[in-house]
Design a protein around this motif. Sequence first.
Motif, PDB file in Angstrom:
ATOM      1  N   CYS A  58       0.848  -1.189   0.000  1.00 50.79           N
ATOM      2  CA  CYS A  58       0.000   0.000   0.000  1.00 50.79           C
ATOM      3  C   CYS A  58       0.887   1.244   0.000  1.00 50.79           C
ATOM      4  O   CYS A  58       1.850   1.327   0.764  1.00 50.79           O
ATOM      5  CB  CYS A  58      -0.880  -0.037   1.243  1.00 50.79           C
ATOM      6  N   CYS A  68       0.418   3.033   3.877  1.00 46.71           N
ATOM      7  CA  CYS A  68       0.822   2.404   5.153  1.00 46.71           C
ATOM      8  C   CYS A  68       1.932   1.388   4.964  1.00 46.71           C
ATOM      9  O   CYS A  68       2.450   0.869   5.950  1.00 46.71           O
ATOM     10  CB  CYS A  68      -0.381   1.770   5.833  1.00 46.71           C
ATOM     11  N   HIS A  77      -4.735   0.320   0.162  1.00 47.29           N
ATOM     12  CA  HIS A  77      -5.858  -0.363   0.801  1.00 47.29           C
ATOM     13  C   HIS A  77      -7.101   0.512   0.682  1.00 47.29           C
ATOM     14  O   HIS A  77      -6.980   1.746   0.703  1.00 47.29           O
ATOM     15  CB  HIS A  77      -5.600  -0.548   2.303  1.00 47.29           C
ATOM     16  N   CYS A  95      -7.130   2.839   3.670  1.00 49.93           N
ATOM     17  CA  CYS A  95      -6.139   3.927   3.602  1.00 49.93           C
ATOM     18  C   CYS A  95      -6.584   4.983   2.594  1.00 49.93           C
ATOM     19  O   CYS A  95      -6.394   6.174   2.812  1.00 49.93           O
ATOM     20  CB  CYS A  95      -4.768   3.369   3.229  1.00 49.93           C
TER      21      CYS A  95
HETATM   22 ZN   LIG Z   1      -2.681   0.801   3.578  1.00 49.65          ZN
END
Ligand SMILES: [Zn+2]
Length: 113
Positions: free
Chosen positions: A19, A22, A53, A56
């Motif tokens: 991702c 993150c 994600h 996110c």
């Molecule tokens: Zn993420």
Amino acid sequence: MPVTPDDASLMDVQQGGRCFFCDGPVGAKATFDHLIPQAYGGIDDPANVVLAHRRCNQRKGDRLPTHGELDRFFALRRSSRLGVWPPLRALRDEEGSEEELWMAVARAIARDR
Ligand SMILES: [Zn+2]
């Protein structure tokens, strides 16, 4: 031009299956995050998109990318055919208040049209 399956595969390889926000593993569940949000004129093109994600992507919402995120993005895209949308460079070069950053982005988008 919208992200093709080939573009998405290449992004996945370049991000190491992680991702953008993150750095956790994301794989096939990745969503497309538009660094400059589409709601504010961001284009739907690989040059403005990263894999993230869903959570996110939602957490980021409609904010602008930080300078740190832009540096990371430019490093990923160095000599990549996926490219970098010019307004992202204009944003990286801008210092100032949140409002000044938004104005700089709007001007850069207008120039890019
Ligand atoms: Zn993420």
